[in-house]
Design a protein around this motif. Sequence first.
Motif, mmCIF file in Angstrom:
data_model
loop_
_atom_site.group_PDB
_atom_site.id
_atom_site.type_symbol
_atom_site.label_atom_id
_atom_site.label_comp_id
_atom_site.label_asym_id
_atom_site.label_seq_id
_atom_site.Cartn_x
_atom_site.Cartn_y
_atom_site.Cartn_z
ATOM 1 N N ARG A 215 -42.790 -21.486 -19.603
ATOM 2 C CA ARG A 215 -42.017 -21.474 -20.853
ATOM 3 C C ARG A 215 -40.587 -21.953 -20.641
ATOM 4 N N LEU A 216 -40.460 -23.024 -19.868
ATOM 5 C CA LEU A 216 -39.150 -23.601 -19.592
ATOM 6 C C LEU A 216 -38.904 -24.795 -20.506
ATOM 7 N N PRO A 217 -37.667 -25.008 -20.928
ATOM 8 C CA PRO A 217 -37.371 -26.133 -21.827
ATOM 9 C C PRO A 217 -37.494 -27.472 -21.112
ATOM 10 N N MET A 218 -37.710 -28.520 -21.895
ATOM 11 C CA MET A 218 -37.867 -29.866 -21.352
ATOM 12 C C MET A 218 -36.615 -30.715 -21.517
ATOM 13 N N ASP A 219 -35.594 -30.212 -22.207
ATOM 14 C CA ASP A 219 -34.430 -31.047 -22.514
ATOM 15 C C ASP A 219 -33.165 -30.614 -21.785
ATOM 16 N N ASP A 220 -33.309 -29.749 -20.775
ATOM 17 C CA ASP A 220 -32.112 -29.290 -20.060
ATOM 18 C C ASP A 220 -32.033 -29.860 -18.654
ATOM 19 N N GLY A 221 -32.766 -30.943 -18.388
ATOM 20 C CA GLY A 221 -32.757 -31.580 -17.081
ATOM 21 C C GLY A 221 -33.504 -32.896 -17.162
ATOM 22 N N PHE A 222 -33.925 -33.416 -16.005
ATOM 23 C CA PHE A 222 -34.608 -34.709 -15.992
ATOM 24 C C PHE A 222 -35.638 -34.735 -14.887
ATOM 25 N N ILE A 223 -36.464 -35.782 -14.902
ATOM 26 C CA ILE A 223 -37.577 -35.905 -13.956
ATOM 27 C C ILE A 223 -37.332 -37.098 -13.029
#
Length: 280
Positions: A215-223
């Motif tokens: 349940r971690l956000p996808m918009d607070d970092g990058f891949i």
Amino acid sequence: MSDDFSPHLLSPADDSLPPPTVPVTVRRVRQGRPLDHADSDQVATETPVALVFNGISHAVMMATPADLEAFALGFALSEGLLLSPAECHGIDVIANAQGVEVQLEVAAAAEMRLKDQRRTLAGRTGCGLCGIDSLTRLDLLPERLSPPAWLAALPPATVLKAFTQMPALQPLNALTGAHHAAGWATREGELLQVMEDVGRHNALDKLLGSRVQARLPMDDGFIVMSSRASYELVRKCARLGVPLLATISAPTSLAVDIARQAGLQLYGFCRGEQAVRYVP
């Protein structure tokens, strides 16, 4: 994206799964001459993994037999088979003589969509588009992202910082030299998690699925990824709301086009102190 997915519905780790690497006997060559003794190397295990939705087999992928619950969930979401984690009610991993089945129990609405767009992805390692039955099934219209405020000020050095941390978090590749990696980095460039697989698409799906499970956000970092940037990788990131994808090797033209349409920042050739950012 709804966060109603229940991690406790996942099956526990299955000791009957094949190991992710296996030993093989080799004979090494030095300076063009074979050594006079045999040695042992670890090679990557490549296993057929069938993804089964409500009893309907949808895809067979060649993958590393680890983190398969995350892989299945990430695949289902990044391919648009599930519209939210809440549509997945449970996941079981079952090994058999032919390979591994990952059985997903999904909502009735998701099952209907699966029947409408059913395809077979049989064969090659982490293949992206092999198996679609018509060019009309190509999804070339990505969702338009809303870039987070921090993205515009993100310096390239922060992206490159994440890559310097990747080798230490690739234990399988250290053994075999055959595993791709997908890593999650914070906006400060700290690499928090790396998932590995013999297929680059699989590694990304494992990473995405793992973040959904937690349940971690996808918009607070990058891949960041140890591969080229293909259309499919960019499309998966855009679908789940990832604002930036950076890869060690080059992108394809379609990857650049999809990234521009989605408003996703795309970097390639991230090596040492060098990188290329693809902008309109």
